[in-house]
Design a protein around this motif. Sequence first.
Motif, PDB file in Angstrom:
ATOM      1  N   GLN A  66     -23.761   2.037  -6.941  1.00 58.35           N
ATOM      2  CA  GLN A  66     -22.871   1.784  -4.934  1.00 58.35           C
ATOM      3  C   GLN A  66     -24.318   2.299  -4.315  1.00 58.35           C
ATOM      4  O   GLN A  66     -25.189   2.599  -4.574  1.00 58.35           O
ATOM      5  CB  GLN A  66     -22.492   3.263  -5.004  1.00 58.35           C
ATOM      6  CG  GLN A  66     -21.778   3.217  -3.841  1.00 58.35           C
ATOM      7  CD  GLN A  66     -20.261   4.544  -3.877  1.00 58.35           C
ATOM      8  OE1 GLN A  66     -19.504   4.731  -4.771  1.00 58.35           O
ATOM      9  NE2 GLN A  66     -20.144   4.531  -2.641  1.00 58.35           N
TER      10      GLN A  66
ATOM     11  N   THR B 118     -20.559  -2.150  -5.425  1.00 60.23           N
ATOM     12  CA  THR B 118     -21.072  -1.253  -6.405  1.00 60.23           C
ATOM     13  C   THR B 118     -21.729  -2.793  -6.763  1.00 60.23           C
ATOM     14  O   THR B 118     -21.639  -3.871  -6.561  1.00 60.23           O
ATOM     15  CB  THR B 118     -20.235  -1.374  -7.151  1.00 60.23           C
ATOM     16  OG1 THR B 118     -19.358  -2.236  -7.739  1.00 60.23           O
ATOM     17  CG2 THR B 118     -19.312   0.887  -7.176  1.00 60.23           C
TER      18      THR B 118
ATOM     19  N   ARG C 132       0.718  -1.453  -0.315  1.00 64.91           N
ATOM     20  CA  ARG C 132       0.283  -0.050  -0.058  1.00 64.91           C
ATOM     21  C   ARG C 132       0.934   1.362   0.109  1.00 64.91           C
ATOM     22  O   ARG C 132       0.498   2.142  -0.141  1.00 64.91           O
ATOM     23  CB  ARG C 132      -1.165   0.112   1.231  1.00 64.91           C
ATOM     24  CG  ARG C 132      -1.734   1.449   1.436  1.00 64.91           C
ATOM     25  CD  ARG C 132      -2.716   1.074   1.988  1.00 64.91           C
ATOM     26  NE  ARG C 132      -3.200   2.062   3.105  1.00 64.91           N
ATOM     27  CZ  ARG C 132      -4.123   3.118   3.526  1.00 64.91           C
ATOM     28  NH1 ARG C 132      -3.452   2.504   5.018  1.00 64.91           N
ATOM     29  NH2 ARG C 132      -4.385   4.077   3.357  1.00 64.91           N
TER      30      ARG C 132
ATOM     31  N   PRO D  61     -13.619   4.464  -2.636  1.00 64.26           N
ATOM     32  CA  PRO D  61     -12.572   3.985  -3.002  1.00 64.26           C
ATOM     33  C   PRO D  61     -10.906   3.703  -2.228  1.00 64.26           C
ATOM     34  O   PRO D  61     -10.628   4.500  -1.681  1.00 64.26           O
ATOM     35  CB  PRO D  61     -12.328   3.843  -4.286  1.00 64.26           C
ATOM     36  CG  PRO D  61     -13.546   4.369  -5.052  1.00 64.26           C
ATOM     37  CD  PRO D  61     -14.053   5.753  -3.641  1.00 64.26           C
ATOM     38  N   GLY D  62     -11.122   2.451  -1.380  1.00 68.32           N
ATOM     39  CA  GLY D  62      -9.413   2.547  -1.242  1.00 68.32           C
ATOM     40  C   GLY D  62      -9.055   2.523   0.349  1.00 68.32           C
ATOM     41  O   GLY D  62      -9.985   1.272   0.728  1.00 68.32           O
TER      42      GLY D  62
ATOM     43  N   ASP E 228     -16.755  -4.891  -2.282  1.00 64.25           N
ATOM     44  CA  ASP E 228     -17.487  -4.794  -3.400  1.00 64.25           C
ATOM     45  C   ASP E 228     -18.856  -3.923  -2.964  1.00 64.25           C
ATOM     46  O   ASP E 228     -19.327  -4.507  -2.748  1.00 64.25           O
ATOM     47  CB  ASP E 228     -17.457  -5.270  -4.068  1.00 64.25           C
ATOM     48  CG  ASP E 228     -18.031  -4.855  -5.442  1.00 64.25           C
ATOM     49  OD1 ASP E 228     -17.907  -3.149  -5.691  1.00 64.25           O
ATOM     50  OD2 ASP E 228     -17.667  -5.817  -6.238  1.00 64.25           O
TER      51      ASP E 228
ATOM     52  N   ARG F   2     -10.454  -2.672   2.488  1.00 66.44           N
ATOM     53  CA  ARG F   2     -10.577  -2.269   1.333  1.00 66.44           C
ATOM     54  C   ARG F   2     -11.329  -2.171   0.182  1.00 66.44           C
ATOM     55  O   ARG F   2     -12.504  -2.977   0.740  1.00 66.44           O
ATOM     56  CB  ARG F   2      -9.542  -3.326   0.742  1.00 66.44           C
ATOM     57  CG  ARG F   2      -8.988  -2.367  -0.504  1.00 66.44           C
ATOM     58  CD  ARG F   2      -7.868  -2.500  -1.262  1.00 66.44           C
ATOM     59  NE  ARG F   2      -7.643  -1.885  -2.666  1.00 66.44           N
ATOM     60  CZ  ARG F   2      -6.704  -2.543  -3.717  1.00 66.44           C
ATOM     61  NH1 ARG F   2      -6.173  -3.170  -2.768  1.00 66.44           N
ATOM     62  NH2 ARG F   2      -6.206  -1.382  -5.051  1.00 66.44           N
TER      63      ARG F   2
ATOM     64  N   ARG G 186     -11.633  -7.448   1.770  1.00 71.56           N
ATOM     65  CA  ARG G 186     -12.038  -6.108   0.389  1.00 71.56           C
ATOM     66  C   ARG G 186     -13.823  -6.299  -0.392  1.00 71.56           C
ATOM     67  O   ARG G 186     -13.748  -7.354   0.156  1.00 71.56           O
ATOM     68  CB  ARG G 186     -11.598  -6.635  -1.079  1.00 71.56           C
ATOM     69  CG  ARG G 186     -10.037  -6.789  -0.847  1.00 71.56           C
ATOM     70  CD  ARG G 186      -9.627  -7.222  -2.281  1.00 71.56           C
ATOM     71  NE  ARG G 186      -8.307  -7.424  -2.244  1.00 71.56           N
ATOM     72  CZ  ARG G 186      -7.226  -6.957  -3.901  1.00 71.56           C
ATOM     73  NH1 ARG G 186      -8.091  -6.747  -4.485  1.00 71.56           N
ATOM     74  NH2 ARG G 186      -6.003  -7.327  -3.242  1.00 71.56           N
TER      75      ARG G 186
ATOM     76  N   GLN H  83     -14.001  -1.608  -2.733  1.00 72.79           N
ATOM     77  CA  GLN H  83     -13.430  -1.149  -3.904  1.00 72.79           C
ATOM     78  C   GLN H  83     -14.926  -0.969  -4.808  1.00 72.79           C
ATOM     79  O   GLN H  83     -15.810  -1.375  -4.328  1.00 72.79           O
ATOM     80  CB  GLN H  83     -12.896  -2.202  -4.725  1.00 72.79           C
ATOM     81  CG  GLN H  83     -13.224  -3.472  -4.435  1.00 72.79           C
ATOM     82  CD  GLN H  83     -12.388  -4.936  -5.034  1.00 72.79           C
ATOM     83  OE1 GLN H  83     -11.346  -4.996  -4.640  1.00 72.79           O
ATOM     84  NE2 GLN H  83     -12.485  -5.903  -5.284  1.00 72.79           N
TER      85      GLN H  83
END
Length: 703
Positions: A641, A635, A426, A681-682, A633, A701, A631, A703
């Motif tokens: 979103q 979306t 990162r 994001p991030g 998601d 994270r 992670r 995304q």
Amino acid sequence: MSTSIAIAPVAHSKRRWRRIRLALSAGLLLAGVFAAWVVSLGPLPLASARQVSTAIVDRNGKLLRAYAMADGRWRLPVDARTGVDPGYLKLLLAYEDRRFRSHAGVDPFALGRAALQLMTRGHIVSGGSTITMQLARLMEPRRERSVYAKLRQVVRALEIERQLNKDQILDLYLALAPFGGNLEGVRAASIAYFGKEPKRLSLAEAALLVALPQSPESRRVDRYPDVARAARDRVLDRMVEDGRVPHEDAAQAKATPVPRLRKPLPILAPHSADQAVATVKDAPVIALTLDSSLQKVLEALARDRAAALGPNISVAILAVDNESGDVLAHIGSPDYFDDRRAGQVDMTRAVRSPGSTLKPFIYGLAFEDGLVHPESLIDDRPIRFGSYAPENFDMTFQGTVPVRKALQLSLNVPAIALLDCVGASRLSSRLKQAGASLVLPKDEVPGLAMGLGGVGVTLQDLVQLYSGLARLGNTRPLREIVNAKDDPRDSLRLMDQVAAWQVGSVLMGTPPPENAPHNRIAFKTGTSYGYRDAWSVGFDGRITIGVWVGRPDGAPVPGLVGRTAAAPILFDAFARTGKLPAALPKPPKGALVASNAKLPLPLRRFRPIGELVRTGGEQAPHIQFPLNGSRIDVTGSAGAQFSAMPVKVAGGVLPMTMLVNGVSVGEFDGRRQRMVDPPGPGFARLTVIDATGAADTVVIRIQ
């Protein structure tokens, strides 16, 4: 008898008309020959006449360096309206061509005077040539002085006047006029003989520059100074006779000695100039963002310090304007012509090990993630990460220290512990996102060693990153060549504003080198493994300066340490800018300024991810979803979103507070659940604190 009388006038008339026809035919023939001769001259060689030496100028138009033309001549571009002393121009036109502004290229009065002098004295006293005719001769140089050559000049002068205006003609003449040796043009002559631009000339200097082009080789000041002086004095005498110069001023000018040696043309910022010429093709003038005054004093600083540090040691310095990203000074080596120090190698572009200079960015990401606060406590003790056991530079440990002190003292163990939580990959991706090109050893991926210099970086990239701290978290690509078009550079994200401000605040308190003032600039030093590179990079509210010291060949230099070798140069560089250090930006909105005792419990002491913060009970909260390192998601299948993300907690005492990246977003319900708006994001740090102060944290994270 009457018949013969009638025939005589007719015969006489016929003979007269025959002579007229012959004269007309001869005239037409001569006109045709003259026209054919004029056509044979071909077009004016304007393109070759406009060729000049490439001039590299600074942000204010001052000459940094010039490159000789292919044949070795120095011919610098000049603008008579803005680049030449008006007094010199008046003197030149009064002496050479007083009707320059009114004639059409040829001055009949001057030609008549020259012809009369030739007939009465038997030799050429004055040529009667105008500035335009002289320009024609300079554009097509010929050695002979004949009627044919003069006629050619007349024809060419008329052509020049049809194609160019008076200012353009004067500019070309001032660029082509010979001044001895390989010097052409008033600008090259003024710099070579007087060491200055021709914008401001004394009467003695102006008169000398008027006199030299008439016979440039026999009046060369570096070979025949007495002849040059006599020619200058004749110009002054003529101006006194014409009433253009007071007798007292002329006498004072005559008392001024003429220079006897040529001065070298300036070679400031040679590495920047070489790069500019390689980048911008076929441009007579290339403007750089550099400040020639700052460039000059920092070049002298690098030269002096390199000599004091010892043979083969090189020094590189880069100064950048924080707001614009413009490079103000670029010193690639202490001496461009020093082969021992590889002077022609630009060490600001060389990839070297940065030592500890990347540590501020580790701390910045840790601040951004809410892992620590500058007043948090952190352990500096022996620790092992697999087979890797970092040690401090002095081989000792400080125990438990504030994070602020850990960064200011450049302790290795706390930095690696934070990097382990932040993530080496990162850190690497964030620095690349901010414009730095990190170079890893072949077939290796980012690891914890990069926090102590196990990666390659250039001084230019390092300075760009540090300027991002001064800009509160966003960098701007550096620029050296001024582009006439709009500047398309966009800001690049480094870290959030609060984290960048906190890093700057901590670095402002770094102990300065001996005898240097405290709390004037925020800076960090670094020393690479094996004493190969010594670094120091610092910034105030206005500029960022980076210093590198070492051997260009990468050989170790025992005792070469950033704090003692590079930091003193950094502080001297700031002092030589001629301005007091500018204040850093004020704390941005959301910055938490508090002592350790007043920090939220999770921020009082650093603990690695997964180590629960307990207050004595066994029911400490534990985040069940999302899992640490996962992670998420946010979306949907259509690309929309989601409005919220669920967070679930087990254990803990209600009420419990939810923090996202250190900012409270509300309390959990009775089922210990809460919907949280994704921050974007991030990476995101999620923290839960219960009523007793117990806490748990995960980093995910999005995304």
